[in-house]
Design an enzyme around this catalytic site. Structure first.
Site, short mmCIF file in Angstrom:
data_model
loop_
_atom_site.label_atom_id
_atom_site.label_comp_id
_atom_site.label_asym_id
_atom_site.label_seq_id
_atom_site.Cartn_x
_atom_site.Cartn_y
_atom_site.Cartn_z
N LYS A 39 -4.14 -1.45 15.76
CA LYS A 39 -4.88 -0.70 14.73
C LYS A 39 -6.05 0.07 15.33
O LYS A 39 -6.41 1.15 14.85
CB LYS A 39 -5.34 -1.66 13.64
CG LYS A 39 -4.18 -2.27 12.85
CD LYS A 39 -3.40 -1.18 12.14
CE LYS A 39 -2.26 -1.69 11.31
NZ LYS A 39 -1.57 -0.62 10.58
N ILE B 253 0.84 -1.20 0.00
CA ILE B 253 0.00 0.00 0.00
C ILE B 253 0.87 1.25 0.00
O ILE B 253 0.60 2.22 -0.73
CB ILE B 253 -0.95 -0.01 1.22
CG1 ILE B 253 -1.92 -1.20 1.15
CG2 ILE B 253 -1.72 1.30 1.31
CD1 ILE B 253 -2.74 -1.42 2.41
N TYR C 32 -2.39 -7.30 16.56
CA TYR C 32 -2.65 -6.58 15.30
C TYR C 32 -3.90 -5.68 15.40
O TYR C 32 -3.80 -4.46 15.24
CB TYR C 32 -2.74 -7.54 14.11
CG TYR C 32 -2.81 -6.80 12.79
CD1 TYR C 32 -1.65 -6.31 12.18
CD2 TYR C 32 -4.03 -6.51 12.19
CE1 TYR C 32 -1.72 -5.58 11.00
CE2 TYR C 32 -4.10 -5.78 11.02
CZ TYR C 32 -2.93 -5.32 10.42
OH TYR C 32 -3.00 -4.58 9.26
P1 NAI Z 1 3.71 -4.55 3.28
O1 NAI Z 1 4.30 -5.63 4.12
O2 NAI Z 1 3.61 -4.75 1.81
O3 NAI Z 1 4.46 -3.17 3.57
C1 NAI Z 1 4.80 -2.78 4.86
C2 NAI Z 1 6.03 -1.90 4.79
O4 NAI Z 1 6.37 -1.53 6.15
C3 NAI Z 1 7.25 -2.59 4.18
O5 NAI Z 1 7.83 -1.78 3.18
C4 NAI Z 1 8.15 -2.81 5.36
O6 NAI Z 1 9.53 -2.82 5.03
C5 NAI Z 1 7.79 -1.63 6.26
N1 NAI Z 1 8.19 -1.91 7.64
C6 NAI Z 1 7.94 -3.02 8.36
N2 NAI Z 1 8.59 -2.97 9.53
C7 NAI Z 1 9.27 -1.80 9.55
C8 NAI Z 1 10.15 -1.20 10.49
N3 NAI Z 1 10.49 -1.80 11.64
N4 NAI Z 1 10.66 0.01 10.19
C9 NAI Z 1 10.37 0.62 9.00
N5 NAI Z 1 9.56 0.09 8.07
C10 NAI Z 1 9.02 -1.11 8.34
O7 NAI Z 1 2.28 -4.28 3.93
P2 NAI Z 1 0.96 -3.56 3.36
O8 NAI Z 1 -0.03 -4.61 3.19
O9 NAI Z 1 1.28 -2.65 2.27
O10 NAI Z 1 0.52 -2.73 4.66
C11 NAI Z 1 0.73 -1.34 4.77
C12 NAI Z 1 -0.03 -0.85 5.99
O11 NAI Z 1 -1.43 -1.08 5.79
C13 NAI Z 1 0.35 -1.58 7.27
O12 NAI Z 1 0.33 -0.66 8.34
C14 NAI Z 1 -0.76 -2.59 7.42
O13 NAI Z 1 -0.95 -2.99 8.76
C15 NAI Z 1 -1.94 -1.80 6.90
N6 NAI Z 1 -3.06 -2.62 6.46
C16 NAI Z 1 -2.87 -3.56 5.46
C17 NAI Z 1 -3.93 -4.32 5.06
C18 NAI Z 1 -3.79 -5.36 4.00
O14 NAI Z 1 -4.73 -6.15 3.82
N7 NAI Z 1 -2.69 -5.42 3.26
C19 NAI Z 1 -5.27 -4.16 5.67
C20 NAI Z 1 -5.34 -3.17 6.69
C21 NAI Z 1 -4.27 -2.42 7.06
#
Ligand code: NAI
Length: 255
Positions: free
Chosen positions: A155, A8, A151
């Site tokens: 959130k 995202i 989680y």
């Molecule tokens: P993703 O795993 O593709 O991206 C997450 C990003 O956060 C990655 O680039 C990762 O390197 C970075 N990250 C993780 N730990 C880190 C740290 N310690 N320091 C700095 N950066 C760090 O995940 P996605 O799916 O794009 O999720 C993005 C956001 O949206 C998250 O907060 C997730 O909880 C939230 N979200 C996602 C949903 C989904 O279905 N994919 C649904 C609801 C919320």
């Protein structure tokens, strides 16, 4: 923004850049600022670098870095990245946002807050109170279920933060809102779909999602791009579900 390297966050970055914004991305890798937001040192580094690169003014902040629920993953990691990695950096860069004529902050919550039952409210309360040590302790008390319990609680705390701090922040011209996505097709959910505990739950969720599919990162980026812009000038303290209809299907009139 944080979490700009994947999923995202990467879609949000592309969307904002296409609209002509200059984006400062923070992530563990492939970013303008490389920082581990799970640690106090990483957050301090991110704040210092954002301050330097922004030259003193920021019009927006989207802390989207996050860690997913997975069997055996320590719950305290989710507390420190999902909640404190977002809020500690936000609070560190508030002076830059106050220097903007109209600043906007978009937090990323989740519809797991309303669709996953019985998450630990005390963990969310400890987050909102700024007590990272206590929140980490509660998360770890669930053992191998720590991340799965943490989680939705982290959130929910983000959604509560947007709602409870919005009146104070708008006095400085800063609008804060939150997005609550459903399952979006990203590396995070691709990992979750193969997990022994979350995989079945995710499949059940998708089967019950009225639109009949997972969301695309670009669909969340559209909403984030709107909320961060002045077109959303009357949005203050809103939590907006964007989930293909599953929160509506679960809760109906009960919201
Ligand atoms: P993703 O795993 O593709 O991206 C997450 C990003 O956060 C990655 O680039 C990762 O390197 C970075 N990250 C993780 N730990 C880190 C740290 N310690 N320091 C700095 N950066 C760090 O995940 P996605 O799916 O794009 O999720 C993005 C956001 O949206 C998250 O907060 C997730 O909880 C939230 N979200 C996602 C949903 C989904 O279905 N994919 C649904 C609801 C919320």
């Amino acid at each position: 923004m944080t979490g700009s390297a994947s999923g995202i966050g990467a879609a949000v970055r592309a969307h904002l850049e296409k609209a002509g914004h200059r984006v400062i991305g923070v992530d563990l890798r492939d970013a303008d600022v490389t920082a581990d937001l799970s640690t106090a040192d990483g957050r301090a580094h991110a704040i210092a670098e954002i301050t330097r690169l922004s030259e003193g003014t920021l019009d927006g902040f989207l802390p989207f870095a996050g860690v997913a629920a997975a069997t055996g993953r320590p719950g305290d990691l989710l507390v420190s990245v999902n909640y404190f990695g977002a809020i500690a950096v936000l609070e560190g860069i508030l002076p830059l946002l106050r220097n903007s004529e109209s600043a906007s902050v978009v937090l990323v919550s989740s519809n797991s807050t309303t669709t996953q039952p019985n998450w630990p409210v005390d963990l969310a309360e400890a987050c909102l109170a700024g007590d990272e040590a206590r929140a980490r302790e509660i998360a770890n008390s669930f053992g191998e279920w720590g991340a799965i319990q943490a989680y939705p609680a982290t959130k929910a705390a983000l959604a509560w933060y947007a709602r409870t701090r919005s009146a104070e922040l708008i006095k400085d011209g800063i609008r804060i809102n939150a997005i609550a996505p459903g399952i979006i097709d990203t590396p995070m959910t691709q990992e979750g779909s193969t997990d022994p505990l979350t995989g079945a739950g995710m499949k059940g969720f998708l089967d019950q999602t009225p639109i009949g599919r997972a969301g695309r990162p670009e669909e969340i980026a559209e909403l984030a791009g709107f909320l961060i812009s002045d077109r959303a000038s009357f949005f203050v303290g809103s939590v907006i579900f964007c989930d293909g209809g599953i929160d509506a299907a679960f809760r109906g009139k009960d919201w």
